[in-house]
Write a protein that holds these residues in place. Structure first.
Motif, PDB file in Angstrom:
ATOM      1  N   MET A 100      41.768  90.319  35.681  1.00 30.91           N
ATOM      2  CA  MET A 100      40.732  90.618  36.676  1.00 30.91           C
ATOM      3  C   MET A 100      40.981  89.883  37.987  1.00 30.91           C
ATOM      4  O   MET A 100      40.008  89.499  38.654  1.00 30.91           O
ATOM      5  CB  MET A 100      39.345  90.251  36.118  1.00 30.91           C
ATOM      6  CG  MET A 100      38.954  91.020  34.858  1.00 30.91           C
ATOM      7  SD  MET A 100      37.290  90.577  34.253  1.00 30.91           S
ATOM      8  CE  MET A 100      36.246  91.326  35.500  1.00 30.91           C
ATOM      9  N   PRO A 101      42.246  89.708  38.380  1.00 27.18           N
ATOM     10  CA  PRO A 101      42.470  88.917  39.595  1.00 27.18           C
ATOM     11  C   PRO A 101      41.834  89.547  40.831  1.00 27.18           C
ATOM     12  O   PRO A 101      41.425  88.831  41.740  1.00 27.18           O
ATOM     13  CB  PRO A 101      43.999  88.860  39.715  1.00 27.18           C
ATOM     14  CG  PRO A 101      44.501  89.973  38.882  1.00 27.18           C
ATOM     15  CD  PRO A 101      43.519  90.173  37.785  1.00 27.18           C
ATOM     16  N   SER A 102      41.727  90.896  40.862  1.00 28.12           N
ATOM     17  CA  SER A 102      41.196  91.527  42.076  1.00 28.12           C
ATOM     18  C   SER A 102      39.696  91.308  42.245  1.00 28.12           C
ATOM     19  O   SER A 102      39.132  91.637  43.276  1.00 28.12           O
ATOM     20  CB  SER A 102      41.521  93.019  42.054  1.00 28.12           C
ATOM     21  OG  SER A 102      40.972  93.596  40.885  1.00 28.12           O
ATOM     22  N   PHE A 103      39.045  90.743  41.215  1.00 23.62           N
ATOM     23  CA  PHE A 103      37.606  90.476  41.329  1.00 23.62           C
ATOM     24  C   PHE A 103      37.306  89.024  41.673  1.00 23.62           C
ATOM     25  O   PHE A 103      36.153  88.618  41.728  1.00 23.62           O
ATOM     26  CB  PHE A 103      36.900  90.875  40.027  1.00 23.62           C
ATOM     27  CG  PHE A 103      37.091  92.327  39.690  1.00 23.62           C
ATOM     28  CD1 PHE A 103      36.276  93.296  40.267  1.00 23.62           C
ATOM     29  CD2 PHE A 103      38.102  92.733  38.822  1.00 23.62           C
ATOM     30  CE1 PHE A 103      36.470  94.632  39.967  1.00 23.62           C
ATOM     31  CE2 PHE A 103      38.287  94.063  38.527  1.00 23.62           C
ATOM     32  CZ  PHE A 103      37.477  95.035  39.105  1.00 23.62           C
ATOM     33  N   MET A 104      38.369  88.229  41.861  1.00 20.52           N
ATOM     34  CA  MET A 104      38.163  86.833  42.228  1.00 20.52           C
ATOM     35  C   MET A 104      37.885  86.766  43.734  1.00 20.52           C
ATOM     36  O   MET A 104      38.506  87.492  44.515  1.00 20.52           O
ATOM     37  CB  MET A 104      39.417  86.000  41.913  1.00 20.52           C
ATOM     38  CG  MET A 104      39.743  85.906  40.429  1.00 20.52           C
ATOM     39  SD  MET A 104      40.909  84.581  40.061  1.00 20.52           S
ATOM     40  CE  MET A 104      42.377  85.175  40.866  1.00 20.52           C
ATOM     41  N   PRO A 105      36.974  85.878  44.184  1.00 21.56           N
ATOM     42  CA  PRO A 105      36.719  85.748  45.619  1.00 21.56           C
ATOM     43  C   PRO A 105      37.956  85.237  46.365  1.00 21.56           C
ATOM     44  O   PRO A 105      38.166  85.588  47.519  1.00 21.56           O
ATOM     45  CB  PRO A 105      35.562  84.749  45.691  1.00 21.56           C
ATOM     46  CG  PRO A 105      35.576  84.023  44.379  1.00 21.56           C
ATOM     47  CD  PRO A 105      36.125  84.988  43.382  1.00 21.56           C
ATOM     48  N   PHE A 106      38.743  84.384  45.728  1.00 16.49           N
ATOM     49  CA  PHE A 106      40.033  83.980  46.289  1.00 16.49           C
ATOM     50  C   PHE A 106      40.971  83.632  45.149  1.00 16.49           C
ATOM     51  O   PHE A 106      40.546  83.342  44.024  1.00 16.49           O
ATOM     52  CB  PHE A 106      39.914  82.805  47.271  1.00 16.49           C
ATOM     53  CG  PHE A 106      38.752  81.898  47.024  1.00 16.49           C
ATOM     54  CD1 PHE A 106      37.535  82.125  47.665  1.00 16.49           C
ATOM     55  CD2 PHE A 106      38.863  80.839  46.151  1.00 16.49           C
ATOM     56  CE1 PHE A 106      36.457  81.289  47.417  1.00 16.49           C
ATOM     57  CE2 PHE A 106      37.789  80.006  45.913  1.00 16.49           C
ATOM     58  CZ  PHE A 106      36.580  80.228  46.544  1.00 16.49           C
ATOM     59  N   PHE A 107      42.285  83.659  45.442  1.00 14.01           N
ATOM     60  CA  PHE A 107      43.271  83.567  44.364  1.00 14.01           C
ATOM     61  C   PHE A 107      43.620  82.107  44.069  1.00 14.01           C
ATOM     62  O   PHE A 107      44.564  81.538  44.631  1.00 14.01           O
ATOM     63  CB  PHE A 107      44.532  84.340  44.745  1.00 14.01           C
ATOM     64  CG  PHE A 107      45.398  84.608  43.549  1.00 14.01           C
ATOM     65  CD1 PHE A 107      45.094  85.645  42.671  1.00 14.01           C
ATOM     66  CD2 PHE A 107      46.477  83.798  43.262  1.00 14.01           C
ATOM     67  CE1 PHE A 107      45.871  85.880  41.551  1.00 14.01           C
ATOM     68  CE2 PHE A 107      47.257  84.023  42.135  1.00 14.01           C
ATOM     69  CZ  PHE A 107      46.951  85.073  41.279  1.00 14.01           C
ATOM     70  N   SER A 108      42.826  81.503  43.209  1.00 12.90           N
ATOM     71  CA  SER A 108      43.073  80.106  42.839  1.00 12.90           C
ATOM     72  C   SER A 108      42.313  79.813  41.558  1.00 12.90           C
ATOM     73  O   SER A 108      41.580  80.670  41.044  1.00 12.90           O
ATOM     74  CB  SER A 108      42.568  79.176  43.941  1.00 12.90           C
ATOM     75  OG  SER A 108      41.153  79.251  43.997  1.00 12.90           O
ATOM     76  N   GLN A 109      42.476  78.604  41.082  1.00 10.84           N
ATOM     77  CA  GLN A 109      41.732  78.171  39.903  1.00 10.84           C
ATOM     78  C   GLN A 109      40.231  78.266  40.174  1.00 10.84           C
ATOM     79  O   GLN A 109      39.460  78.719  39.340  1.00 10.84           O
ATOM     80  CB  GLN A 109      42.137  76.731  39.552  1.00 10.84           C
ATOM     81  CG  GLN A 109      41.425  76.155  38.361  1.00 10.84           C
ATOM     82  CD  GLN A 109      41.598  77.031  37.147  1.00 10.84           C
ATOM     83  OE1 GLN A 109      42.715  77.272  36.709  1.00 10.84           O
ATOM     84  NE2 GLN A 109      40.514  77.584  36.641  1.00 10.84           N
TER      85      GLN A 109
END
Lengths: 536, 536
Positions: free
Chosen positions: A463-472
Motif C-alpha cells: 500500500m505504498p501509494s496510500f502513504m502520505p510520504f515514503f518513509s517509516q
C-alpha cells in the motif's frame, strides 16, 4: 537511505550502554580497568603510535595502583569478616536492630524485565481491537482484527469430531487408568507423553510427506517455547541468528527477551517476491562477524510469515550449503506446513535431508497444533531436532514449558483418528485457498496488490501509494489511519523488519465470510478516500 | 569440615574457567587485555609496589600494540568489505561454490545446553524406579518410589467430582460460546483467563486466610515456570539468591539453567529443626557480597520442602526486615500452603504484609495446583507479585509458559465449586496428617527419627547411624544401598544442599495404605541388617 542501517536487532538498537549493563563483568574493579583501557588503546593507535600507547597506560596504571591500595586498606578496617571459617562469629542481632525500621528503597528490577515491557504496533493493534471489537450484530462499527494469525475457518470440523468423540475430552470415572484422572493428574515426562509424541510424529509425517521419528519429538507449551529453547541451546547471550526479513514480529521477543540472542534481519525485496538470496545472507553474515558478534544459526519460516510464500527444494539445499559453509545451525519454522493451498506442494527441510548429503545434526524443525489445527489456545508446540545433544538438553528444559496432560490426552485421540485428520487437512486447505482468493481479489479491486503466496493465514499487501510520504513515518501514519478510520487492525511491515515501506500483513482466517466482505468494503472506501485525497 | 566451603552454588562449583566461558566479553581483543592485566595487577601489588606495577604493564602494552597493529594490517588485506554501504557489491556466488561440499564440522552447542544435561541422584532414583517400578500384584519386588513429592491421597475425591460434573471437562458442541471449542481453541491472554485468575485468587484466599487480588494473579505452566520467571525479572545473570538449605533440589535448575541466577545455600541445622537464623542469613549475604556477587533475593519455601515445617509470623517478620535492610526481594514459595496438617495453622507472607508495616513491592508468592490439589500433570502454577513492574514484565513473559485453555476451563469449574473445594481441602489435610503419623511412627520403630513437621508430602528423616562412614560419600553409599537393597527411592540430603550428612526426604503421598506398610517393612529389614552389620 542505506538499507544496511536497518540490519540491526532490537537489542542492538537500544545502544551500547544498555547492552553493557546487561552483561557487565562480575568484578567491578576489572570493569573499571576495561572501561579506561579499551577506548584508550583505540585513541593511541590512531595517533601517538606504539610508544605513546605504552606510556599513557603506564601512567594510568600508577594512579590505579594508588587508588586500589587505598581502597584495600579501607576495606580491611571493616569490622565484619565474612570469610572467617569460625562458625557463629557474628553476634546474634539484637531485637532492636532486626526490628528497626530502616528506610525502604525500591528493590531491583532486572534489565531483562525492564526491556520486555514496551509495546510494538503489533500489540497496540491488538489492544485497539480488544477495546472496541467488531461484531456483525452487536458492534458493527468496531475494529476488525486482521492482525492475528489464527485459523478459525475449520473449527466446525473439530467441533463435530468432539461431539462424536466425547470420550476424548471427558475423563471422570473411566475404568481405563490412562483415561481416568489418575492417568492425567500426576507428573509426566516433561517433554510429552510417549503416545502423543508418536501421534505427533505420524501427523507430521502425513503433513510433510516424509518420515518423522517419535523419539525426536519434544512437546512444548506452544511453538514459542520451542523457539526460545533453541535460542538457549544454540547460542550464548549476545550471539546472533540471521533471519530473512520480513519476519514474524514475535521472533524478536521469543529469542531476545530471555535467551539474549540478537536477531539480524537479512533484507529480502519485493523484486524477488521477498525470497532470500545467498548474496544477502553472505553480506549479513560478514557484517555481523565484522561487528564481533558470532552468528550461530539461520532461522527461516516456511511457508513464510508474513509473506505466505514457500521455499522450494533448490532454495532449501542452498540454505543447507550456506549453513554448512558457515558452520551454523539451520532452524526451520514449519508451523504452517499443512496450511499450503492452491496447486503447490510444501517441501519440508526434512525432505531435502533425505538425500543424505548433509549433516542433519545442525537442523531443527519447529511445528505445533496452533496453526494447521487452529488450536493455539491448547499451547502445543513441537521441537524436532536432528541433534542428539540439543535433544537431550531440550528434554530437560521442557520442565519450564510442559503441555497439560489433559490436553495431551485430547490430542492423542484427535491425531490418532487418521481418517478425520486427512479429511480435516484437505478441507482446511481448500477453505484457506478460497478465502485467500476472495481477499486478494477484493483488495485488487480496491487498488491494493498482494505478494504471490500459497500458504499461511495472511495476505502480504503493498500500500505504498496510500502513504502520505515514503518513509517509516509515512507507513506508521497509514497504519494508524487504517486502524482509526477504516477500523481495521493489521500488522505493519516495520514490525516484521521489512526493508521496504508500505507493506502490511492482513490475516484472513479468523473472520466469517460476511465479515470478510465488510472488511473489504472498508478497504475499498479507505482506498477511494485516500486516492482522492492524494490526487487533490 | 568447614561448613563455609559448602556455601557455593552449583555453577560456582564448576570453576571459574567455565563461568568466564559463559559470560565472556563480546570483544575478543578486550578480553585478551583483561586476562593479562587483571592477574598481573594482583601480582605486582603483592610484591613490586606501585612503580613496578606500572612499568610491567607498560612493557606489556608495547608488545600488545605491536601485535594488534600486525593483526589489523592482515585483516585489511581481506578481499571482502562487509562494511561497505554499496548494495550488491558482492559477486553472486557461482553454483560450483555454493554446491561445493565443504567439510562438515559439528555445529556449536551452547554452554547453557551442555550444562543442563547432567543427572543428579534425584533423577537417578527416578530412573531406577521407572526401570523397575513396584506394583503390589505385578512387581512386588520392584522399586518403591518415595522420591516424588506428588499427592495422590485424595484423587478419588476429584474423580468423584468429575463424574458428577461431566460438563467441566467435555466441551464438544456446547451452545455457550465460553464452553464450546470456539471459547477454547483461540489465543487467550498469555497470563490466564480472567475467570481462572478470579477463581484462583478466591481459592488462595480460602487456603491462606487472607485476601488475594485477582489482578495480581499470573498463571504459568507449572510453578517451576513462575520461579524461573522471577529469576529473569529480579536478577541479572550472575546475581545471587539466598536459599535456606536444605531446599527443594529443583531450584538449582529452575533458577540457574537459563536465568543464570546463582543460588547461595544458607545452611540450617538439625539443632534448630532446620529453621533459618538471621545470623546465617547475614553471614551468607556478606560472604556473597565479598565475592563480588550481588544478592537480589531471599527465596524461602513455606511449608518447607524437604523438612515440612512451617514458618511462624515472627520468623516471617524477621525475614521481611532482613529483605528491607539488604534491599533485596523476598520470594515465598507457598505451594504446600494447603497441605498443612495437625493442629498447626499456616501463615502466609500475605498475612504478615497485612500489617502495612512493609513495602509490599519486594514480595512475590509462588503457588499452584500441583501440590494442594494433587494435579501437577495439568501444569498450572501461579506467580502473585506485589510489584507492578514485575507483574507487567511477567505478564509478557508468560508467552513462553501459558496454561492450556482447556485445562483453564476445567479448573475454573473445579475451583468455583466452593463447597467441594472446602470439603476436599479439609479431607486432604486429614489424610496427609494420618499418613505422616503412620510413616513417622513406623520409621521410629525401625530406629529412624523424623524432623518435626506439620506440612508437605514428606518426612525428613535422619539416618546418620546407617552410613558406613560420616561423610558425603557415606551418605551416597547409604542412598545407593536403600535403592539397591531395600528397593526404596528417596531423595538424599545432599541433593537438597543439606549441610549435615545422613538426612533423606521420604515422600509418602503417592502410595496406597498397603504399599506404605510394604515400604515400612523394607525400612525395618534394612535397618536391622545395617545395625547388625555395623555392630559386628
Amino acid at each position: 537511505m542505506n538499507p544496511m542501517t536497518q540490519n540491526t536487532s532490537p537489542r542492538r538498537r537500544r545502544g551500547i550502554e544498555e547492552e553493557e549493563e546487561d552483561y557487565r563483568p562480575r568484578d567491578p574493579g576489572a570493569g573499571a580497568v576495561m572501561r579506561v583501557i579499551v577506548p584508550l588503546q583505540g585513541v593511541v593507535q590512531g595517533r601517538g603510535g606504539v610508544v605513546l600507547g605504552s606510556v599513557i597506560p603506564c601512567a594510568l596504571f600508577y594512579l590505579l595502583q594508588l587508588y586500589l591500595r587505598r581502597h584495600r586498606s579501607s576495606s580491611q578496617t571493616r569490622p565484619s569478616q565474612p570469610g572467617s571459617s569460625q562458625p557463629e562469629t557474628h553476634p546474634p542481632p539484637s531485637p532492636q536492630r532486626t526490628l528497626s525500621r530502616s528506610p525502604s528503597r525500591p528493590a531491583f528490577v532486572s534489565s531483562r524485565a525492564a526491556q520486555v515491557v514496551g509495546d510494538s504496533p503489533y500489540y497496540l493493534g491488538w489492544k485497539a481491537y480488544q477495546d472496541d471489537p467488531y461484531d456483525a450484530v452487536g458492534n458493527p462499527e468496531g475494529v476488525i482484527q486482521m492482525g492475528l494469525a489464527e485459523n478459525q475457518l475449520s473449527l466446525d470440523l473439530i467441533d463435530d469430531w468432539l461431539k462424536s468423540h466425547p470420550e476424548a475430552s471427558s475423563f471422570g470415572g473411566a475404568d481405563d487408568m490412562s483415561l481416568s484422572i489418575r492417568g492425567i493428574a500426576g507428573y509426566q515426562e516433561y517433554y510429552g507423553m510417549p503416545d502423543l509424541r508418536t501421534a505427533m510424529a505420524d501427523f507430521m509425517s502425513d503433513v510433510m510427506k516424509v518420515r518423522f521419528d517419535s523419539s525426536r519429538v519434544i512437546l512444548t507449551a506452544g511453538a514459542t517455547a520451542a523457539i526460545e529453547m533453541l535460542g538457549f541451546c544454540l547460542a550464548e547471550p549476545g550471539n546472533a541468528f540471521l533471519v530473512p526479513s520480513p519476519y514474524y514480529p514475535g521472533f524478536d521477543r521469543d529469542l531476545n527477551a530471555r535467551a539474549g540472542v540478537e536477531l539480524v534481519p537479512v533484507p529480502c525485496r519485493s523484486t524477488d517476491n521477498f525470497n532470500v538470496t545467498i548474496t544477502a545472507l553472505e553480506r549479513a553474515f560478514n557484517q555481523t562477524k565484522k561487528k564481533g558478534v558470532t552468528v550461530r544459526a539461520l532461522l527461516i519460516t516456511n511457508p513464510s510469515n508474513p509473506v505466505g510464500n514457500t521455499l522450494d527444494s533448490n532454495m532449501l539445499t542452498m540454505l543447507l550449503v550456506f549453513a554448512r559453509e558457515k558452520n551454523i545451525h539451520l532452524i526451520c519454522d514449519e508451523v504452517y506446513a499443512g496450511s499450503v493451498y492452491g496447486s503447490s506442494e510444501f517441501t519440508s527441510i526434512a525432505n531435502v535431508l533425505e538425500s543424505g548429503e548433509f549433516d542433519k545434526s545442525r537442523v531443527h524443525i519447529i511445528y505445533g497444533a496452533s496453526k494447521d489445527l487452529g488450536l493455539p489456545g491448547l499451547r502445543v508446540g513441537v521441537l524436532y531436532s536432528y541433534s542428539d545433544k540439543i535433544m537431550k538438553a531440550a528434554q530437560k528444559l521442557t520442565r519450564f514449558c510442559s503441555v497439560s496432560s489433559q490436553t495431551q490426552r485430547l490430542l492423542i485421540a484427535l491425531l490418532s483418528d487418521a481418517e478425520f485428520i486427512q479429511k480435516y487437512m484437505s478441507e482446511n486447505r481448500r477453505r484457506l485457498g478460497e478465502r485467500f482468493n476472495v481477499l486478494s481479489e477484493g483488495l485488487k479491486n480496491a487498488g491494493i496488490t498482494c505478494a504471490k503466496s500459497n500458504g499461511g493465514l495472511f495476505c502480504w499487501v503493498a500500500m505504498p501509494s496510500f502513504m502520505p510520504f515514503f518513509s517509516q513515518k509515512g507507513e506508521n501514519i497509514l497504519w494508524e489511519n487504517l486502524l482509526k478510520e477504516a477500523k481495521i487492525s493489521v500488522t505493519p511491515g516495520s514490525a516484521c523488519h521489512c526493508i521496504e515501506h508500505g507493506w502490511f500483513r492482513v490475516c484472513f482466517a479468523t473472520l466469517s465470510d460476511h465479515d470478510t466482505l465488510v472488511a473489504l468494503q472498508r478497504f475499498q472506501k479507505f482506498c477511494e478516500t485516500y486516492k482522492r485525497t492524494s490526487q487533490e
